[in-house]
Design a protein around this motif. Structure first.
Motif, PDB file in Angstrom:
ATOM      1  N   THR A 119       0.852  -1.190   0.000  1.00 24.26           N
ATOM      2  CA  THR A 119       0.000   0.000   0.000  1.00 24.26           C
ATOM      3  C   THR A 119       0.881   1.230   0.000  1.00 24.26           C
ATOM      4  O   THR A 119       1.681   1.433   0.925  1.00 24.26           O
ATOM      5  N   ARG A 140       0.431   4.295   0.658  1.00 23.86           N
ATOM      6  CA  ARG A 140       0.319   5.280   1.739  1.00 23.86           C
ATOM      7  C   ARG A 140       1.031   4.822   3.019  1.00 23.86           C
ATOM      8  O   ARG A 140       1.244   5.615   3.919  1.00 23.86           O
ATOM      9  N   SER A 194       3.203   9.733   3.534  1.00 22.88           N
ATOM     10  CA  SER A 194       2.121  10.205   4.390  1.00 22.88           C
ATOM     11  C   SER A 194       2.685  10.913   5.611  1.00 22.88           C
ATOM     12  O   SER A 194       3.683  10.484   6.189  1.00 22.88           O
ATOM     13  N   ARG A 250      -0.992  10.713  -5.189  1.00 22.51           N
ATOM     14  CA  ARG A 250      -1.282   9.321  -4.831  1.00 22.51           C
ATOM     15  C   ARG A 250      -2.788   9.177  -4.661  1.00 22.51           C
ATOM     16  O   ARG A 250      -3.424  10.001  -4.005  1.00 22.51           O
ATOM     17  N   ASP A 256      -5.160   6.817  -2.988  1.00 21.17           N
ATOM     18  CA  ASP A 256      -5.144   5.709  -2.034  1.00 21.17           C
ATOM     19  C   ASP A 256      -6.250   4.691  -2.321  1.00 21.17           C
ATOM     20  O   ASP A 256      -6.067   3.493  -2.066  1.00 21.17           O
ATOM     21  N   ASN A 305      -4.748   2.750  -5.012  1.00 24.45           N
ATOM     22  CA  ASN A 305      -3.349   2.386  -4.775  1.00 24.45           C
ATOM     23  C   ASN A 305      -2.503   2.686  -6.007  1.00 24.45           C
ATOM     24  O   ASN A 305      -1.774   1.824  -6.526  1.00 24.45           O
TER      25      ASN A 305
END
Length: 119
Positions: A28, A30, A53, A75, A77, A80
């Motif tokens: 992931t 983030r 992040s 980005r 999220d 992804n």
């Protein structure tokens, strides 16, 4: 299994724009730092942009000196996906662009996408 897949490269005229995407699976974005690098023939790999992040919300974003003000990293999220919006492209921006993401102190790389800038 971690996989990063870049897309969006191609040929563009000087002054034009391109948007690169990197879709991640098995990690992931983030959760740790994600970066765009590029490498031109005969040159070392160069950091283009970095996004991570921040604890209080938002992101820490940094750019290489040669692209600051012209490129934007973002980005998504939910999907992804890492994106690099490249504007005002110059011949010296031509390179293979790679996305990189980190998981558990291991850096993973995509296969790269070629960007050519020529009239």
């Amino acid at each position: 299994q971690v996989q990063l897949v870049e897309s969006g490269g191609g040929l563009v005229q000087p002054g034009g724009s391109l948007s690169l995407s990197c879709v991640g699976s098995g990690l992931t974005f983030r959760d740790d730092v994600a970066r765009w690098y590029r490498q031109a023939p005969g040159k070392e790999r160069e950091l283009v942009a970095s996004i991570a992040s921040a604890a209080g919300g938002g992101n820490f974003i940094n750019y290489g000196d040669s692209v600051r003000g012209r490129f934007t990293v973002s980005r998504d999220d939910a999907r992804n996906t890492l994106t690099l919006q490249m504007n005002s492209l110059r011949p010296e921006d031509a390179a293979v662009y790679y996305c990189m993401a980190r998981l558990l102190n291991t850096d993973y790389w995509g296969q790269g996408t070629q960007v050519a800038v020529s009239s």
